[in-house]
Design an enzyme around this catalytic site. Structure first.
Site, short mmCIF file in Angstrom:
data_model
loop_
_atom_site.label_atom_id
_atom_site.label_comp_id
_atom_site.label_asym_id
_atom_site.label_seq_id
_atom_site.Cartn_x
_atom_site.Cartn_y
_atom_site.Cartn_z
N GLY A 38 0.81 -1.22 0.00
CA GLY A 38 0.00 0.00 0.00
C GLY A 38 0.84 1.26 0.00
O GLY A 38 0.58 2.20 -0.76
N GLU A 39 1.88 1.30 0.83
CA GLU A 39 2.72 2.50 0.89
C GLU A 39 3.50 2.68 -0.40
O GLU A 39 3.68 3.81 -0.87
CB GLU A 39 3.67 2.45 2.08
CG GLU A 39 4.48 3.72 2.19
CD GLU A 39 5.04 3.97 3.57
OE1 GLU A 39 5.65 5.04 3.75
OE2 GLU A 39 4.88 3.13 4.46
N THR A 40 3.96 1.59 -0.98
CA THR A 40 4.68 1.68 -2.25
C THR A 40 3.79 2.32 -3.32
O THR A 40 4.19 3.27 -3.99
CB THR A 40 5.15 0.28 -2.71
OG1 THR A 40 6.06 -0.23 -1.73
CG2 THR A 40 5.83 0.34 -4.06
#
Length: 116
Positions: A38-40
């Protein structure tokens, strides 16, 4: 982590990640792996749409895990919720190969001037 980008446009970003190699000891996809995916996606997309001379930096991330992937791969679909002048919010839905939602990740990024 084995993340592979599938689609990357102004409207959304999509990537896959294998379950194997990213599991907890009980062989479920690790909750942190959902967050990494998700952060990527959210950070990359926020930087893609960033105003000239600015860079996106994460200020908040949260995830709600609702199912568990145990084999194959998962797909993350990142869509912007808010694209402002100083902040972005993205939602990333991570699903298993059967199409079941496993995790919902939300990331907020702040735009700050780029300095080397």
């Amino acid at each position: 982590m084995g993340i592979e980008m599938i689609e990357f446009t102004r409207e959304r970003a999509v990537a896959t990640m294998p379950v194997e190699g990213n599991t907890q000891p009980i062989m479920l996809l690790h909750g942190g792996a959902y967050v990494v995916l998700g952060e990527t996606l959210g950070s990359m997309h926020a930087n893609y749409v960033a105003p000239e001379g600015f860079v996106a930096v994460g200020v908040d991330i949260n995830a709600t895990h609702t199912s568990s992937a145990t084999s194959g791969s998962v797909v993350g679909v990142c869509t912007p919720v808010h694209l402002g002048r100083s902040m972005t919010v993205h939602e990333i839905v991570v699903s298993d190969e059967q199409g079941r939602r496993c995790s919902t990740v939300r990331i907020t990024n702040y735009y700050r001037p780029w300095q080397r």
